[in-house]
Design an enzyme around this catalytic site. Structure first.
Site, PDB file in Angstrom:
ATOM      1  N   TRP A 130      38.049  46.402  46.707  1.00 14.14           N
ATOM      2  CA  TRP A 130      37.752  47.687  47.191  1.00 14.14           C
ATOM      3  C   TRP A 130      37.102  47.920  48.292  1.00 14.14           C
ATOM      4  O   TRP A 130      36.937  49.169  48.804  1.00 14.14           O
ATOM      5  CB  TRP A 130      37.232  48.489  45.748  1.00 14.14           C
ATOM      6  CG  TRP A 130      35.715  47.628  45.439  1.00 14.14           C
ATOM      7  CD1 TRP A 130      36.002  46.947  44.398  1.00 14.14           C
ATOM      8  CD2 TRP A 130      34.742  47.609  45.868  1.00 14.14           C
ATOM      9  NE1 TRP A 130      34.672  46.309  44.179  1.00 14.14           N
ATOM     10  CE2 TRP A 130      33.973  46.895  45.170  1.00 14.14           C
ATOM     11  CE3 TRP A 130      34.064  48.295  46.894  1.00 14.14           C
ATOM     12  CZ2 TRP A 130      32.408  46.675  45.293  1.00 14.14           C
ATOM     13  CZ3 TRP A 130      32.652  48.210  47.437  1.00 14.14           C
ATOM     14  CH2 TRP A 130      32.036  47.138  46.695  1.00 14.14           C
ATOM     15  N   LYS A 154      48.110  43.643  44.184  1.00 13.62           N
ATOM     16  CA  LYS A 154      47.367  44.193  42.799  1.00 13.62           C
ATOM     17  C   LYS A 154      46.098  44.620  43.658  1.00 13.62           C
ATOM     18  O   LYS A 154      45.255  43.797  43.847  1.00 13.62           O
ATOM     19  CB  LYS A 154      47.306  43.068  41.933  1.00 13.62           C
ATOM     20  CG  LYS A 154      46.548  43.421  40.597  1.00 13.62           C
ATOM     21  CD  LYS A 154      45.011  43.222  40.964  1.00 13.62           C
ATOM     22  CE  LYS A 154      44.248  43.541  39.663  1.00 13.62           C
ATOM     23  NZ  LYS A 154      43.935  45.130  39.400  1.00 13.62           N
ATOM     24  N   HIS A 155      45.897  45.917  43.511  1.00  6.27           N
ATOM     25  CA  HIS A 155      44.404  46.411  44.290  1.00  6.27           C
ATOM     26  C   HIS A 155      43.517  46.317  43.152  1.00  6.27           C
ATOM     27  O   HIS A 155      43.789  46.430  41.952  1.00  6.27           O
ATOM     28  CB  HIS A 155      44.974  47.726  44.805  1.00  6.27           C
ATOM     29  CG  HIS A 155      44.105  47.819  46.250  1.00  6.27           C
ATOM     30  ND1 HIS A 155      42.818  47.284  46.608  1.00  6.27           N
ATOM     31  CD2 HIS A 155      44.373  48.374  47.646  1.00  6.27           C
ATOM     32  CE1 HIS A 155      42.488  47.374  47.706  1.00  6.27           C
ATOM     33  NE2 HIS A 155      43.175  48.160  48.341  1.00  6.27           N
ATOM     34  N   GLY A 206      38.074  38.543  47.096  1.00 11.01           N
ATOM     35  CA  GLY A 206      37.417  38.943  45.838  1.00 11.01           C
ATOM     36  C   GLY A 206      36.083  38.134  45.449  1.00 11.01           C
ATOM     37  O   GLY A 206      35.607  37.311  46.453  1.00 11.01           O
ATOM     38  N   SER A 207      35.671  38.273  44.318  1.00 12.41           N
ATOM     39  CA  SER A 207      34.462  37.445  43.956  1.00 12.41           C
ATOM     40  C   SER A 207      34.960  36.147  43.568  1.00 12.41           C
ATOM     41  O   SER A 207      36.213  35.734  43.554  1.00 12.41           O
ATOM     42  CB  SER A 207      34.044  38.258  42.747  1.00 12.41           C
ATOM     43  OG  SER A 207      35.106  38.113  41.548  1.00 12.41           O
ATOM     44  N   GLU A 228      39.938  34.165  49.688  1.00 13.45           N
ATOM     45  CA  GLU A 228      38.747  34.674  50.589  1.00 13.45           C
ATOM     46  C   GLU A 228      37.626  35.446  49.645  1.00 13.45           C
ATOM     47  O   GLU A 228      37.909  36.473  49.100  1.00 13.45           O
ATOM     48  CB  GLU A 228      39.166  35.859  51.538  1.00 13.45           C
ATOM     49  CG  GLU A 228      40.312  35.551  52.449  1.00 13.45           C
ATOM     50  CD  GLU A 228      39.793  34.626  53.500  1.00 13.45           C
ATOM     51  OE1 GLU A 228      38.614  34.522  53.463  1.00 13.45           O
ATOM     52  OE2 GLU A 228      40.717  34.233  54.550  1.00 13.45           O
ATOM     53  N   LEU A 229      36.457  34.555  49.445  1.00 15.13           N
ATOM     54  CA  LEU A 229      35.508  34.931  48.132  1.00 15.13           C
ATOM     55  C   LEU A 229      34.400  35.388  49.008  1.00 15.13           C
ATOM     56  O   LEU A 229      34.228  35.764  50.015  1.00 15.13           O
ATOM     57  CB  LEU A 229      35.511  33.749  47.220  1.00 15.13           C
ATOM     58  CG  LEU A 229      36.910  33.145  46.823  1.00 15.13           C
ATOM     59  CD1 LEU A 229      36.539  31.943  45.718  1.00 15.13           C
ATOM     60  CD2 LEU A 229      37.596  34.203  46.227  1.00 15.13           C
ATOM     61  N   CYS A 262      31.515  41.238  52.765  1.00 13.23           N
ATOM     62  CA  CYS A 262      31.512  39.680  52.172  1.00 13.23           C
ATOM     63  C   CYS A 262      30.673  38.964  53.558  1.00 13.23           C
ATOM     64  O   CYS A 262      30.085  37.999  53.195  1.00 13.23           O
ATOM     65  CB  CYS A 262      32.823  39.096  52.071  1.00 13.23           C
ATOM     66  SG  CYS A 262      33.824  39.460  53.654  1.00 13.23           S
ATOM     67  N   GLU A 359      25.202  36.043  45.572  1.00 12.20           N
ATOM     68  CA  GLU A 359      25.593  37.028  46.472  1.00 12.20           C
ATOM     69  C   GLU A 359      25.078  38.265  46.229  1.00 12.20           C
ATOM     70  O   GLU A 359      24.842  38.759  45.145  1.00 12.20           O
ATOM     71  CB  GLU A 359      26.883  37.242  46.541  1.00 12.20           C
ATOM     72  CG  GLU A 359      27.430  38.249  47.706  1.00 12.20           C
ATOM     73  CD  GLU A 359      29.027  38.391  47.867  1.00 12.20           C
ATOM     74  OE1 GLU A 359      29.780  38.063  46.744  1.00 12.20           O
ATOM     75  OE2 GLU A 359      29.752  38.752  48.790  1.00 12.20           O
TER      76      GLU A 359
HETATM   77  P1  NAP Z   1      36.405  41.337  42.210  1.00 15.65           P
HETATM   78  O1  NAP Z   1      35.911  41.915  41.220  1.00 15.65           O
HETATM   79  O2  NAP Z   1      36.581  39.871  42.326  1.00 15.65           O
HETATM   80  O3  NAP Z   1      37.917  41.850  42.533  1.00 15.65           O
HETATM   81  C1  NAP Z   1      38.965  41.584  43.406  1.00 15.65           C
HETATM   82  C2  NAP Z   1      40.325  41.765  42.925  1.00 15.65           C
HETATM   83  O4  NAP Z   1      40.533  40.670  41.923  1.00 15.65           O
HETATM   84  C3  NAP Z   1      40.541  42.965  42.232  1.00 15.65           C
HETATM   85  O5  NAP Z   1      41.759  43.367  42.355  1.00 15.65           O
HETATM   86  C4  NAP Z   1      40.318  42.735  40.565  1.00 15.65           C
HETATM   87  O6  NAP Z   1      41.327  43.757  40.173  1.00 15.65           O
HETATM   88  C5  NAP Z   1      40.881  41.334  40.708  1.00 15.65           C
HETATM   89  N1  NAP Z   1      40.457  40.338  39.709  1.00 15.65           N
HETATM   90  C6  NAP Z   1      39.176  40.575  39.068  1.00 15.65           C
HETATM   91  N2  NAP Z   1      38.905  39.629  38.298  1.00 15.65           N
HETATM   92  C7  NAP Z   1      40.086  39.004  38.118  1.00 15.65           C
HETATM   93  C8  NAP Z   1      40.502  37.895  37.353  1.00 15.65           C
HETATM   94  N3  NAP Z   1      39.792  36.847  36.628  1.00 15.65           N
HETATM   95  N4  NAP Z   1      41.799  37.345  37.706  1.00 15.65           N
HETATM   96  C9  NAP Z   1      42.636  37.927  38.372  1.00 15.65           C
HETATM   97  N5  NAP Z   1      42.249  39.157  39.204  1.00 15.65           N
HETATM   98  C10 NAP Z   1      41.119  39.318  39.290  1.00 15.65           C
HETATM   99  O7  NAP Z   1      35.786  41.752  43.731  1.00 15.65           O
HETATM  100  P2  NAP Z   1      35.475  43.125  44.115  1.00 15.65           P
HETATM  101  O8  NAP Z   1      34.081  43.310  43.426  1.00 15.65           O
HETATM  102  O9  NAP Z   1      36.433  43.968  44.112  1.00 15.65           O
HETATM  103  O10 NAP Z   1      35.078  42.629  45.671  1.00 15.65           O
HETATM  104  C11 NAP Z   1      33.762  42.115  45.875  1.00 15.65           C
HETATM  105  C12 NAP Z   1      33.491  40.724  46.145  1.00 15.65           C
HETATM  106  O11 NAP Z   1      34.828  40.352  47.078  1.00 15.65           O
HETATM  107  C13 NAP Z   1      32.319  40.325  46.875  1.00 15.65           C
HETATM  108  O12 NAP Z   1      32.263  38.865  46.327  1.00 15.65           O
HETATM  109  C14 NAP Z   1      32.731  39.936  48.439  1.00 15.65           C
HETATM  110  O13 NAP Z   1      32.043  39.106  49.117  1.00 15.65           O
HETATM  111  C15 NAP Z   1      34.358  39.474  48.327  1.00 15.65           C
HETATM  112  N6  NAP Z   1      35.017  39.921  49.413  1.00 15.65           N
HETATM  113  C16 NAP Z   1      35.246  38.744  50.329  1.00 15.65           C
HETATM  114  C17 NAP Z   1      35.855  38.957  51.500  1.00 15.65           C
HETATM  115  C18 NAP Z   1      36.520  37.650  52.188  1.00 15.65           C
HETATM  116  O14 NAP Z   1      37.270  38.012  53.151  1.00 15.65           O
HETATM  117  N7  NAP Z   1      35.803  36.561  52.252  1.00 15.65           N
HETATM  118  C19 NAP Z   1      36.280  40.195  52.011  1.00 15.65           C
HETATM  119  C20 NAP Z   1      35.753  41.155  51.114  1.00 15.65           C
HETATM  120  C21 NAP Z   1      35.366  41.199  49.774  1.00 15.65           C
HETATM  121  P3  NAP Z   1      40.279  44.457  38.962  1.00 15.65           P
HETATM  122  O15 NAP Z   1      39.761  45.782  39.967  1.00 15.65           O
HETATM  123  O16 NAP Z   1      41.249  45.084  38.266  1.00 15.65           O
HETATM  124  O17 NAP Z   1      39.159  43.886  38.232  1.00 15.65           O
END
Ligand code: NAP
Length: 476
Positions: A130, A154-155, A206-207, A228-229, A262, A359
């Site tokens: 997000w 899948k957002h 994501g995370s 990309e975590l 990130c 983080e």
């Molecule tokens: P997140 O909780 O991991 O969610 C990211 C996406 O993954 C969402 O669509 C989420 O869906 C889905 N998701 C979560 N748990 C999952 C699982 N167990 N299996 C499959 N899909 C799953 O991360 P966030 O809070 O949205 O974003 C913040 C994180 O993203 C931070 O750690 C940040 O550093 C990282 N990030 C990295 C980059 C990069 O380019 N390296 C860029 C931006 C952000 P739901 O919302 O439905 O849970």
């Protein structure tokens, strides 16, 4: 209610939607598969037209899209405008360059015709976060679609309105339904979708936790994944740094997007000899930030995206203070503040503290004092993350050597870490693997195929004929 968006500033519910049912998911996967059979045979001209139209619509409707982003996840309107325009420039970059990145490459060989050719893979599942709800999706989707793939999005479950707007954007740009599909599914359904034969690859931003789960589902199904975590980028200030330049960049890098980036600078590794001066200047600038309504032009620090994220951040900060960190500014938060977390600085952060190792995804800067450049590099590389890093020094060649020594995907000297469509973006260690952007990013989503052709010399007429045959086969 699976998708639920609460405006972080007003606390009003702005969007809700039920998850798709199993039969709705199956229908969308079928549509994606059918769309791929047609889209894989599209010419670069057709793909360029679609992705250029996406860019134009983003530019023409920047205020509308930025308004949706701000309403749903709370970033400053000015930051949302910048995100939409950056998304447009990312789309134009791939529209203009994909053909040259993916065109056939003839390999010198003794007599045979040997080619490297890049072919589309199928439907790419994009699991997205997000924090940059347009940019993250479009940097992945523009590459995948220019390569001849289809995209299933899948957002994150707090940006369903952005997800719907993105699907509509592709339709308005002239995409046949099915080229870009919004799948409103919970994260618990992601593994099943990855295992479906329609999906050929998955890109997750994501995370770490999501990364582990997506990578293991992709591994189980033997499908390609790009992860990309998270990151905990070091911001290394050497004794000879231009402190004013460093501080100005430190403020932007740490507090932009309410610290939810990130590649934000997260660990400030400051040479002891200049640490007091750096902190004094940093504190002055940070205390000028105005937290509040993201639509108000006077606000310079946005609310965080969700209250639970503020609470989690405050647990990290409290644990650091209990373990001896010095409070420089901010750090006072209680649940009544909702999503407004104050701009905060912690000094004398040590390895016992969560903010040192984890983080920190919010407006909190952690200062770690170091005695030398060597110690700074050692501390920087002790992290399990490896996304980006920056070093600040007037000795540019020393800066370059340090940048080379950092274990990360992007290292900058005397400027803050940022992404650019022209350069590859991604991490090492637990920040993930694979690359997005540039020629490297688009090649994550293709079958890089060797063609070796032995036999009769082909005349231009016969090669034109065989070209027609090949195009006809691709259309099937
Ligand atoms: P997140 O909780 O991991 O969610 C990211 C996406 O993954 C969402 O669509 C989420 O869906 C889905 N998701 C979560 N748990 C999952 C699982 N167990 N299996 C499959 N899909 C799953 O991360 P966030 O809070 O949205 O974003 C913040 C994180 O993203 C931070 O750690 C940040 O550093 C990282 N990030 C990295 C980059 C990069 O380019 N390296 C860029 C931006 C952000 P739901 O919302 O439905 O849970």
């Amino acid at each position: 209610m699976a998708y639920l968006s609460i405006n972080p500033h007003t606390c009003e519910q702005v969007f809700s939607a039920d998850d798709l049912t199993q039969s709705e998911i199956a229908e969308k996967l079928k549509l994606s598969k059918e769309s791929f059979s047609a889209w894989k045979g599209s010419s670069f001209e057709q793909r360029r037209e679609l992705i250029s139209n996406v860019a134009t619509l983003l530019e023409e409707n920047v205020e509308t899209y930025a308004g949706i982003i701000t309403k749903e996840m709370g970033k400053l309107k000015s930051e949302a405008v910048a995100e939409v325009l950056k998304s447009a420039s990312g789309c134009r970059y791939y529209a203009d360059n994909a053909e040259s990145f993916l065109s056939d490459q003839l390999i010198e060989s003794d007599g045979d015709k040997v080619l490297i050719t890049c072919q589309p893979l199928g439907s790419v599942l994009a699991v997205m976060p997000w924090n940059f709800p347009f940019w993250q999706v479009l940097r992945c989707a523009s590459a995948a679609i220019m390569a001849g793939n289809c995209v299933l999005l899948k957002h994150a479950s707090n940006v369903g309105m952005c997800a719907e707007a993105l699907e509509q954007l592709f339709l308005d740009a002239g995409a046949k339904s099915g080229i870009f599909i919004n799948l409103l599914i919970p994260s618990s359904q992601v593994a099943a979708v990855i295992s479906d034969s329609t999906v050929c690859a998955v890109a997750l931003t994501g995370s770490e936790a999501a990364g582990r789960s997506v990578a293991s589902a992709a591994g189980q199904a033997i499908k390609r994944s790009v992860l990309e975590l998270g990151g905990s980028d070091p911001f290394i200030v050497l004794a000879d740094a231009d402190l004013e330049l460093a501080v100005n960049n430190a403020v932007v890098s740490r507090f932009m997007n309410a610290g939810q980036s990130c590649i934000a600078a997260k660990r400030f590794l400051i040479d002891d000899s200049v640490a007091d001066r750096f902190i004094q200047l940093f504190k002055e600038k940070v205390e000028e930030l105005v937290v509040g309504d993201p639509l108000d032009g006077e606000t310079t620090l946005a609310p965080m995206a969700r209250k639970d994220l503020c609470m989690e951040l405050h647990e990290q900060v409290s644990q650091a203070l209990e373990n001896g960190a010095e409070l420089v500014t901010g750090c006072d938060y209680s649940a009544e503040n909702g999503c407004l977390y104050p701009a905060s600085i912690l000094d004398r952060v040590t390895p016992e503290m969560r903010v040192y190792n984890e983080e920190v995804f919010g407006p909190v800067a952690s200062i770690i004092r170091v005695k030398s450049a060597e110690e700074a590099v050692a501390v920087a590389n002790s992290s399990r993350f490896g996304l980006g890093g920056s070093v600040w020094t007037k000795d540019v060649s020393k800066g370059e050597n340090i940048a080379r020594a950092l274990e990360c995907g992007s290292a900058f000297v005397n400027s803050m870490v940022k992404s650019d469509p022209k350069t590859p973006f991604g991490g090492v260690k637990e920040s993930g693997y694979g690359r997005e952007l540039s020629s490297y990013g688009i090649k994550e989503f293709v079958n890089i195929k060797t063609l070796s052709i032995k036999g009769g010399a082909s005349t231009s007429a016969s090669s034109e004929k065989s070209g027609e045959l090949y195009r006809a086969i691709r259309q099937r």
